[in-house]
Design an enzyme around this catalytic site. Structure first.
Site, short mmCIF file in Angstrom:
data_model
loop_
_atom_site.label_atom_id
_atom_site.label_comp_id
_atom_site.label_asym_id
_atom_site.label_seq_id
_atom_site.Cartn_x
_atom_site.Cartn_y
_atom_site.Cartn_z
N ASP A 12 5.02 -32.07 -23.91
CA ASP A 12 5.87 -32.98 -24.70
C ASP A 12 7.26 -32.42 -24.95
O ASP A 12 7.88 -32.71 -25.97
CB ASP A 12 5.20 -33.30 -26.05
CG ASP A 12 3.83 -33.92 -25.85
OD1 ASP A 12 3.69 -34.72 -24.92
OD2 ASP A 12 2.91 -33.57 -26.61
N LYS A 15 10.06 -33.74 -20.69
CA LYS A 15 10.16 -33.68 -19.22
C LYS A 15 10.45 -35.06 -18.63
O LYS A 15 11.21 -35.18 -17.67
CB LYS A 15 8.84 -33.15 -18.63
CG LYS A 15 8.50 -31.74 -19.08
CD LYS A 15 7.17 -31.26 -18.50
CE LYS A 15 5.96 -31.99 -19.03
NZ LYS A 15 5.61 -31.72 -20.43
N GLY A 39 1.83 -37.73 -20.79
CA GLY A 39 2.50 -38.92 -21.30
C GLY A 39 3.99 -38.68 -21.23
O GLY A 39 4.55 -38.00 -22.07
N HIS A 40 4.62 -39.19 -20.17
CA HIS A 40 6.04 -38.92 -19.97
C HIS A 40 6.85 -40.17 -20.31
O HIS A 40 6.68 -41.22 -19.69
CB HIS A 40 6.28 -38.46 -18.53
CG HIS A 40 5.61 -37.15 -18.23
ND1 HIS A 40 5.62 -36.55 -16.99
CD2 HIS A 40 4.92 -36.32 -19.04
CE1 HIS A 40 4.96 -35.41 -17.07
NE2 HIS A 40 4.51 -35.25 -18.29
N ARG A 142 -17.48 -27.80 -6.64
CA ARG A 142 -17.65 -28.43 -5.31
C ARG A 142 -18.56 -29.65 -5.31
O ARG A 142 -19.25 -29.91 -4.32
CB ARG A 142 -18.11 -27.38 -4.28
CG ARG A 142 -17.03 -26.36 -4.02
CD ARG A 142 -17.56 -25.10 -3.44
NE ARG A 142 -18.40 -24.39 -4.40
CZ ARG A 142 -19.01 -23.25 -4.15
NH1 ARG A 142 -18.88 -22.68 -2.98
NH2 ARG A 142 -19.74 -22.67 -5.05
N GLN A 223 2.25 -31.32 -18.81
CA GLN A 223 1.88 -30.32 -19.83
C GLN A 223 2.92 -29.19 -19.88
O GLN A 223 4.04 -29.40 -19.47
CB GLN A 223 0.46 -29.78 -19.58
CG GLN A 223 -0.64 -30.81 -19.86
CD GLN A 223 -0.96 -31.67 -18.65
OE1 GLN A 223 -1.09 -31.19 -17.55
NE2 GLN A 223 -1.12 -32.97 -18.86
N ARG A 304 1.73 -34.97 -33.71
CA ARG A 304 1.94 -33.65 -33.12
C ARG A 304 2.20 -32.66 -34.24
O ARG A 304 2.88 -32.99 -35.21
CB ARG A 304 3.15 -33.67 -32.18
CG ARG A 304 2.91 -34.51 -30.95
CD ARG A 304 4.15 -34.48 -30.03
NE ARG A 304 3.96 -35.39 -28.92
CZ ARG A 304 4.92 -36.15 -28.41
NH1 ARG A 304 6.14 -36.11 -28.91
NH2 ARG A 304 4.68 -36.95 -27.39
N LYS A 330 15.96 -32.66 -27.53
CA LYS A 330 15.84 -33.12 -28.92
C LYS A 330 16.58 -32.24 -29.93
O LYS A 330 16.12 -32.07 -31.06
CB LYS A 330 14.35 -33.25 -29.31
CG LYS A 330 13.62 -34.27 -28.43
CD LYS A 330 12.18 -34.44 -28.84
CE LYS A 330 11.97 -35.70 -29.63
NZ LYS A 330 10.55 -36.08 -29.76
N ILE A 413 20.60 -34.79 -26.66
CA ILE A 413 21.00 -35.03 -28.05
C ILE A 413 20.65 -36.47 -28.46
O ILE A 413 21.29 -37.03 -29.35
CB ILE A 413 22.50 -34.69 -28.27
CG1 ILE A 413 23.37 -34.94 -27.01
CG2 ILE A 413 22.71 -33.24 -28.54
CD1 ILE A 413 23.77 -36.25 -26.71
P1 IMO Z 1 2.64 -33.97 -21.22
O1 IMO Z 1 2.68 -33.98 -19.73
C1 IMO Z 1 0.83 -32.34 -24.83
C2 IMO Z 1 -3.34 -31.04 -24.59
C3 IMO Z 1 -4.35 -31.81 -25.40
C4 IMO Z 1 -5.34 -30.68 -25.71
C5 IMO Z 1 -5.33 -29.86 -24.42
C6 IMO Z 1 -6.48 -30.17 -23.47
O2 IMO Z 1 2.93 -35.27 -21.87
O3 IMO Z 1 3.44 -32.85 -21.78
P2 IMO Z 1 -6.96 -32.20 -21.83
O4 IMO Z 1 -7.15 -33.66 -22.10
O5 IMO Z 1 -5.83 -31.91 -20.89
O6 IMO Z 1 -8.22 -31.51 -21.42
O7 IMO Z 1 -6.58 -31.57 -23.26
O8 IMO Z 1 -4.10 -30.14 -23.79
N1 IMO Z 1 -2.53 -31.87 -23.67
C7 IMO Z 1 -1.23 -32.17 -23.89
N2 IMO Z 1 -0.43 -31.93 -24.93
N3 IMO Z 1 1.34 -32.98 -23.77
C8 IMO Z 1 0.56 -33.22 -22.69
O9 IMO Z 1 1.06 -33.71 -21.54
C9 IMO Z 1 -0.81 -32.85 -22.73
N4 IMO Z 1 -1.84 -32.96 -21.87
C10 IMO Z 1 -2.88 -32.35 -22.45
O10 IMO Z 1 -3.79 -32.33 -26.57
O11 IMO Z 1 -4.84 -29.86 -26.74
MG MG Z 2 3.88 -36.14 -23.39
#
Ligand code: IMO
Ligand code: MG
Length: 423
Positions: A12, A15, A39-40, A142, A223, A304, A330, A413
Site C-alpha cells: 500500500d 505503487k 489492491g492498486h 506440486r 505487496q 490500516r 503521500k 503530494i
Molecule cells: P498491495 O499490492 C497490504 C497482507 C495481508 C496480510 C498478509 C498476508 O496493495 O500493496 P495474504 O492474503 O497475502 O496471504 O495476506 O499480507 N497483504 C497486503 N497488505 N497491501 C497488499 O497488497 C497486501 N497483500 C497482502 O493484509 O497481513
Molecule cells: Mg494496496
C-alpha cells in the site's frame, strides 16, 4: 529502459499511482507475483479504479498488460475485474492482456482453506482471505492447477480429482467441513477457462521477444519488502517473493534485462493485518493519519495500522532490493503536523540496532529511536517543483534520503495523476 516498481514497506505504498504514471512511457506492464490480495488504486479525474489482478496500466490505451507465471490467478476475480471495466466503458482485449500459460490458478478450496487456517491459528496472520497462501502452497507441493491444465479437459479432470480426494479428507477430518463436489468446481472452472483462453499464452516468450524488438517493460510489484516470504516479518507475510528478486522467476525475464528499480515508500508507514510494527502510532495519531491518508485497505476495507517512517526497514529493503530511486508517496498527508518523527534505529536491551532484526521478539519489543523534525503546516498539493516545497518539507525528504541512502526522484503530494514532483 525496463523499469521495476516495488514496495519497500508493508504494501500500500502507492505503487498503483506510480505505475499508472510511469506506464505512459513504456509498452508493456507486467505483474509477476501475488494475486488478488493486491489492491492498486489509480485515480483519473473523478474516477477511481482499484486493480487486484490486472496490471495498473490497463487504463492506458495501446499498452499491453501481462499477468506473469508467478502470479496466482483467481479466474473469477479476474473476470469480475474485466467485466467491471467493461461496464465502465473500458474493453480489455486479448491484444492488451496476456496471461501466463504456466501461472497457478486459485481454486475455491484455496479460499476456504485460507479462512479455516486463520480460525485455527492462535496467532492469526490477518490474510486477505483470497486463497493466496494455500494456492502457493499447492504450487510448491506440486499439486497445483495451472492455467494450461485448465485449458486441457483431461489434465484438468485428473488433477482436480486428485486434489479433491486429498483435500476433502482434510476438510472433513481436520475442520469437520463437508468438502467439495467435483462436478460443481469442474463446470465452473471449465467455463472460466473458455472465457480466459484467448488471453493465455507463453508470456515469458512474449515479453522477451518484445524487449528484443526494442519495446520496454515495467514490472509491477505487489505487496512490499516486509511482506516478502523470505525477507519479511515472517510469518506475518504473504506467500510470494515481493522483492525485486521475484521478477525473474515470476515472469521469465532475466535480471540482466532490468535497467532501473524504483521503490515506492510512504512518507510514513502503514500495515494491514497482524504482525510486528515498531513505529506504530498511539491510538490518537493512528486515527488522525488514517483519516487524513484514507488508510483503509483497498482489497478488504480493513483499517490500516499507521506509524512513523521507519528507515531501519527501508534501508534494509534498499540493500536487498538494489534500489536506484525512491518515490515518496503521500507526503501531503503530513501537511498539518506540528512535528514529525523519523525512526533512524531501534533500541533493544540497551543496544542500538541499525540493521533490521529478523528475531520476532526483538521486532516486537524494540523501541524506535526517533529524530524529531518540525512540520511545514501548510498544504503542498499544488506544488510541482521541489525547490518550491516549504523548507521543512524539503528537509524531511532530504533526511529520509540520507537515512535510506537512495536518491529520491518522485514525491507524490496528492492522489491525482499530476500531483507529483519529479526531481
Ligand atoms: P498491495 O499490492 C497490504 C497482507 C495481508 C496480510 C498478509 C498476508 O496493495 O500493496 P495474504 O492474503 O497475502 O496471504 O495476506 O499480507 N497483504 C497486503 N497488505 N497491501 C497488499 O497488497 C497486501 N497483500 C497482502 O493484509 O497481513
Ligand atoms: Mg494496496
Amino acid at each position: 529502459m525496463n523499469i521495476a516498481v516495488v514496495g519497500a514497506q508493508w504494501g500500500d505504498e502507492g505503487k498503483g499511482k506510480l505505475i499508472d504514471i510511469l506506464s505512459k512511457d513504456v509498452d508493456i506492464t507486467v505483474r509477476y507475483q501475488g494475486g488478488s490480495n493486491a489492491g492498486h488504486t489509480v485515480i483519473v479525474g473523478k474516477e477511481q479504479y482499484v486493480f487486484h489482478l490486472l496490471p495498473s496500466a490497463i487504463l492506458r490505451k495501446g499498452k499491453v498488460c501481462v499477468i506473469g507465471n508467478g502470479v496466482v490467478v483467481d479466474p473469477k476475480a479476474l473476470l469480475d475485474e474485466i467485466d467491471g471495466l467493461k461496464a465502465r466503458g473500458i474493453k480489455v482485449t486479448p491484444k492488451q492482456l496476456k496471461i501466463a500459460v504456466n501461472c497457478h490458478v486459485v481454486m475455491p478450496y484455496h479460499r476456504v482453506l485460507d479462512g479455516l487456517r486463520e480460525t485455527m491459528r492462535e496467532h492469526k496472520i490477518g490474510t486477505t482471505g483470497r486463497g493466496i497462501g494455500p494456492c502457493y502452497a499447492d504450487k510448491v507441493t506440486r499439486c497445483g492447477i495451472r492455467m494450461v491444465d485448465l485449458l486441457n479437459p483431461r489434465v484438468f479432470s485428473d488433477k482436480l480429482k486428485d486434489n479433491l480426494r486429498e483435500k476433502n479428507e482434510y476438510f472433513r477430518k481436520v475442520f469437520g467441513q463437508k468438502g467439495f463436489h467435483f462436478d460443481a468446481i469442474h463446470d465452473e472452472y471449465v467455463a472460466y477457462a473458455r472465457r480466459l483462453k484467448p488471453y493465455v499464452c507463453d508470456t515469458a516468450l512474449f515479453v522477451n521477444r518484445e524487449i528484443n524488438e526494442g519495446r520496454t517493460a515495467l514490472f509491477e510489484g505487489a505487496q512490499g519488502a516486509f511482506l516478502d516470504i523470505d525477507f519479511g516479518t515472517y510469518p506475518y507475510v504473504t506467500s510470494s517473493n515481493t522483492i525485486v528478486g521475484g521478477i525473474s522467476s515470476g515472469c521469465g525475464v532475466a535480471p540482466t534485462r532490468i535497467n532501473k528499480i524504483i521503490a515506492a515508500v510512504k512518507a510514513y508507514t502503514t500495515r494491514v493485518g497482524e504482525g510486528p510494527f515498531p513505529t506504530e502510532f498511539d491510538a490518537r495519531m493512528d486515527n488522525e493519519i488514517r483519516t487524513k491518508g484514507k488508510e483503509f485497505g483497498s482489497t478488504t476495507g480493513r483499517a490500516r495500522r499507521c506509524g512513523w517512517f521507519d528507515s531501519v526497514l527501508v534501508r534494509y529493503a534498499a540493500t536487498i532490493g538494489g534500489y536506484n530511486e525512491l518515490a515518496i508517496m503521500k507526503l501531503d498527508v503530513l501537511d498539518e503536523l506540528k512535528s514529525i518523527s523519523l525512526c533512524s534505529a531501534y533500541r533493544y536491551k540497551g543496544k542500538l540496532l541499525k540493521d533490521y532484526p529478523h528475531d520476532y521478539e526483538v521486532l516486537c519489543k524494540a523501541k524506535p529511536v526517533y529524530e524529531e523534525m518540525p512540520g511545514w503546516r501548510t498544504p503542498i498539493s499544488g506544488i510541482r517543483d521541489f525547490a518550491k516545497l516549504p523548507a521543512e518539507a524539503r528537509r524531511y525528504v532530504e533526511r529520509m534520503e540520507r537515512l535510506v541512502g537512495v536518491p529520491i526522484k518522485f514525491i507524490s503530494i496528492g492522489s491525482e495523476r499530476d500531483e507529483i514532483i519529479v526531481r
